[in-house]
Design an enzyme around this catalytic site. Structure first.
Site, mmCIF file in Angstrom:
data_model
loop_
_atom_site.group_PDB
_atom_site.id
_atom_site.type_symbol
_atom_site.label_atom_id
_atom_site.label_comp_id
_atom_site.label_asym_id
_atom_site.label_seq_id
_atom_site.Cartn_x
_atom_site.Cartn_y
_atom_site.Cartn_z
ATOM 1 N N SER A 128 0.820 -1.212 0.000
ATOM 2 C CA SER A 128 0.000 0.000 0.000
ATOM 3 C C SER A 128 0.849 1.255 0.000
ATOM 4 C CB SER A 128 -0.914 0.030 1.224
ATOM 5 O OG SER A 128 -1.645 1.244 1.229
ATOM 6 N N LYS A 182 -4.507 -6.817 3.617
ATOM 7 C CA LYS A 182 -4.510 -5.685 2.668
ATOM 8 C C LYS A 182 -5.942 -5.388 2.202
ATOM 9 C CE LYS A 182 -2.996 -2.500 -0.203
ATOM 10 N NZ LYS A 182 -3.943 -2.222 -1.222
ATOM 11 N N HIS A 185 -7.490 -3.481 4.914
ATOM 12 C CA HIS A 185 -6.887 -2.140 4.852
ATOM 13 C C HIS A 185 -7.652 -1.298 3.831
ATOM 14 C CE1 HIS A 185 -4.389 0.680 2.558
ATOM 15 N NE2 HIS A 185 -3.713 0.912 3.664
ATOM 16 N N ASN A 186 -7.926 -1.889 2.682
ATOM 17 C CA ASN A 186 -8.631 -1.143 1.637
ATOM 18 C C ASN A 186 -10.069 -0.826 2.041
ATOM 19 O OD1 ASN A 186 -6.277 -1.494 0.201
ATOM 20 N ND2 ASN A 186 -7.317 -1.938 -1.717
ATOM 21 N N GLU A 189 -9.838 1.981 4.183
ATOM 22 C CA GLU A 189 -9.539 3.145 3.308
ATOM 23 C C GLU A 189 -10.843 3.692 2.713
ATOM 24 O OE1 GLU A 189 -6.327 2.419 0.361
ATOM 25 O OE2 GLU A 189 -7.794 2.971 -1.165
HETATM 26 C C1 6PG Z 1 -3.268 1.352 -1.566
HETATM 27 C C2 6PG Z 1 -4.569 1.493 -2.308
HETATM 28 C C3 6PG Z 1 -4.453 0.926 -3.668
HETATM 29 C C4 6PG Z 1 -5.616 1.312 -4.565
HETATM 30 C C5 6PG Z 1 -6.782 0.381 -4.420
HETATM 31 C C6 6PG Z 1 -8.113 1.000 -4.180
HETATM 32 O O1 6PG Z 1 -3.330 0.820 -0.477
HETATM 33 O O2 6PG Z 1 -2.244 1.786 -2.085
HETATM 34 O O3 6PG Z 1 -5.592 0.843 -1.619
HETATM 35 O O4 6PG Z 1 -4.272 -0.446 -3.528
HETATM 36 O O5 6PG Z 1 -5.935 2.631 -4.444
HETATM 37 O O6 6PG Z 1 -6.762 -0.336 -5.617
HETATM 38 O O7 6PG Z 1 -8.746 1.138 -5.358
HETATM 39 P P1 6PG Z 1 -10.269 1.434 -5.614
HETATM 40 O O8 6PG Z 1 -10.620 2.687 -4.890
HETATM 41 O O9 6PG Z 1 -10.268 1.627 -7.094
HETATM 42 O O10 6PG Z 1 -11.058 0.251 -5.211
#
Ligand code: 6PG
Length: 472
Positions: A128, A182, A185-186, A189
Site C-alpha cells: 500500500s 490488505k 486495509h482497503n 480506506e
Molecule cells: C493502496 C490502495 C491501492 C488502490 C486500491 C483501491 O493501499 O495503495 O488501496 O491499492 O488505491 O486499488 O482502489 P479502488 O478505490 O479503485 O477500489
C-alpha cells in the site's frame, strides 16, 4: 554481468516505482514486461541504475541469483495466473514468487498450495501507498510461510516505510493472510474516504468556500486527525482548475469508481457474521454515487427539507471534527474485529498491534491515531473491541454528543451521511445492554415456532408459545 538480487514483472506505475525503490537500497534488479517496448523505453531512462532489462522471460529468470526472488505486479485475477504459469517451467525448486498486487486472498491461498506442491515458494503481499509509497517506502503486508519471509525480510525491510525506526512490514501470517489484511486495509480506506466526503458535504451545504475547506483540513492535519487522506484532501481543495479558474474539485464528476477490494471486504464480513457497517456504508455510497442518471432523475420528484445549516462555522467545524473522529474509531474497530475473527478462524496467529503498527507509515490509511491503536493492542492483545480500549472509550465518550448533533444536523438538512450514521448506529447498538430483539424473537416464534430464551431463565433453555391465530 553479476546476477540480480531481485526481479520484477509488470512495469506499470507501481512496478516501476518499486523497482526504483529496491534499486535505491543497493540491490540489482532485473525487469521484464510483456510489452517489450514499455520495458526498454523505461530502462533507457535510467542508464545510471543497477536495473537489467530482459526481453525474454527465459533471460529474465536466468539473470536472477538463486533462490530467485520474483515479484509480480500485474492486474489481479487471470493475469497473475498467466504469469505464474509461464514462470513455472523456468524456475528451480525453492525459488520465490511474490504477488504484490491487490489479489483476492482466496486466489492467494490457491496459488500458495499450487506453487508449494511444485516445490516453489509463494508470498501474497499487500503493498500500500500508491506511486509515492512504492517509490519511497510502502507499507507491505506479506503472507506465506515464515521460512520464506525470513529470506525476503532484508529486502522487504529495506524498501518499506519506517516509523520511529520500525519498518512498516511484518510477516502477517501464513497462506493468504497478507492479502487478506490488505483487503481489510482497503475496506478501511473506503471508510476513511467516505467519512471525509460526508464532512465535506456538510461544510459545503453550510457555505464553506474551497479556501475555507482547505484551511479546515490543513488545521485538522496539524491535530489529532493527522493522516495522509486528510492531508491530500486539504491539497485537493487548493487545486485550481486551469480551464475555469475555479476549484478543480467542483469540476470533478460525482461518480466514484472501485476496483473490488471494498466489495470483497463486505462479502467476507457477511460470511463471518461481523458488522462492518461503516465500510458497508462507504461501499454502498460509491455504488449510489455511480448511479448518476438515476439520481438526477429522482431529484426531480423526491422532496427533501428546506433547511439551512444555521450552526456558526467554527462551532460546526468542531462538531464535525468530533463526528469524523468518532466514526473513524468505529470504522477501525469494525475492520480490526473482522481481521481478528477471520484470523482466529484461519489460525493465522495475527498480531493486531503489529498490523496497526505497519499501517502507521507508507500506506494510504496512515494516520497519527494508528499509534494509539498500536498501543491499545500492545497493552491488551486480547482486546475484544477497539472502542473498549480506555483511550478510545474516553474519546468516544467525549465526542458522542457532537457526533449525534452532526448526524441530526445533516439529517434535518437532507444531507446523506450514511457512514456517520451507520457508525453511530453501531456505537449505540454495541453499548446497549438491551435491544428490541425480544420483539424480533417473539415474531420469529409467532410465525415459525423458532422458540426464544427468557429473561428470567438460564441461557440455553428455549421456549415456545402458542400465539393466537391470525385470520386473513
Ligand atoms: C493502496 C490502495 C491501492 C488502490 C486500491 C483501491 O493501499 O495503495 O488501496 O491499492 O488505491 O486499488 O482502489 P479502488 O478505490 O479503485 O477500489
Amino acid at each position: 554481468m553479476s546476477k540480480s538480487d531481485f526481479g520484477l514483472i509488470g512495469l506499470a506505475v507501481m512496478g516501476q516505482n518499486l523497482v526504483l525503490n529496491v534499486e535505491s537500497r543497493g540491490f540489482q534488479v532485473s525487469v521484464y514486461n510483456r510489452t517489450t517496448s514499455v520495458m526498454s523505453d523505461w530502462v533507457a531512462k535510467h542508464p545510471d541504475k543497477k536495473i537489467v532489462g530482459e526481453v525474454t522471460l527465459e533471460g529474465f529468470v536466468e539473470s536472477l541469483a538463486s533462490p530467485r526472488k520474483i515479484m509480480i505486479m500485474v492486474k489481479a485475477g487471470g493475469p497473475v495466473d498467466k504469469v505464474i504459469e509461464s514462470l513455472i517451467p523456468l524456475l528451480d525448486e525453492g525459488d520465490i514468487i511474490i504477488d504484490g498486487g491487490n489479489s483476492l486472498y482466496t486466489d492467494t491461498e490457491r496459488r500458495d498450495k499450487w506453487l508449494g506442491d511444485l516445490g516453489f515458494r509463494f508470498i501474497g503481499a499487500g503493498v500500500s501507498g500508491g506511486e509515492e509509497g512504492a517509490r519511497k517506502g510502502p507499507s507491505i503486508m506479506p503472507g506465506g510461510p515464515v521460512s520464506t519471509w525470513d529470506v525476503m525480510k532484508p529486502i522487504f525491510e529495506s524498501i518499506s516505510a519506517k516509523v520511529d525506526g520500525e519498518p512498516c512490514v511484518t510477516h502477517i501470517g501464513t497462506g493468504g493472510a497478507g492479502h487478506y489484511v490488505k483487503m481489510i486495509h482497503n475496506g478501511i480506506e473506503y471508510g476513511d474516504m467516505q467519512l471525509i466526503c460526508e464532512a465535506y458535504s456538510i461544510f459545503k451545504k453550510a457555505g464553506f468556500t474551497p479556501a475555507e475547506l482547505a484551511k479546515v483540513f490543513t488545521d485538522w492535519n496539524d491535530g489529532d486527525l493527522e493522516s495522509y487522506l486528510i492531508q491530500i484532501t486539504a491539497k485537493i481543495f487548493e487545486q485550481k482548475d486551469p480551464e475555469t479558474g475555479g476549484a478543480l474539485v467542483d469540476m470533478v464528476l460525482d461518480t466514484a469508481g472501485q476496483k473490488g477490494t471494498g466489495r470483497w471486504t463486505l462479502i467476507n464480513a457477511v460470511e463471518n457474521a461481523v458488522v462492518i457497517s461503516t465500510i458497508n456504508a462507504a461501499v454502498e455510497a460509491r455504488i449510489l454515487s455511480s448511479m448518476k442518471d438515476k439520481r438526477v432523475e429522482a431529484s426531480k420528484f423526491l422532496k427533501g427539507p428546506e433547511v439551512e445549516i444555521s450552526t456558526e462555522k467554527a462551532e460546526l467545524v468542531k462538531k464535525v471534527h468530533d463526528a469524523l473522529f468518532a466514526s473513524k474509531i468505529i470504522s477501525y474497530a469494525q475492520g480490526l474485529d473482522l481481521i481478528a475473527t477471520m484470523g482466529a478462524e484461519k489460525d493465522w496467529g495475527l498480531d493486531l498491534g503489529q498490523i496497526a503498527a505497519i499501517w502507521r507509515g507508507g500506506c494510504i490509511i496512515r494516520a497519527r491515531f494508528l499509534n494509539d491503536i498500536t498501543d491499545a493492542y500492545r497493552k491488551d492483545p486480547e482486546l475484544s473491541n477497539l472502542m473498549l480500549a480506555p483511550f478510545f472509550t474516553g474519546l468516544l465518550n467525549e465526542f458522542q454528543q457532537n457526533w449525534r448533533e452532526v448526524v441530526s444536523i445533516a439529517s434535518l438538512a437532507g444531507i446523506p451521511v450514511p457512514a456517520f450514521s451507520a457508525s453511530l448506529g453501531y456505537y449505540d447498538s454495541y453499548r446497549s445492554a438491551v435491544l428490541p430483539a425480544n420483539l424480533l424473537q417473539s415474531q420469529r416464534d409467532f410465525f415459525g415456532a423458532h422458540t426464544y430464551e427468557r429473561t428470567d431463565k438460564p441461557r440455553g433453555e428455549f421456549f415456545h408459545t402458542e400465539w393466537p391465530e391470525v385470520i386473513g
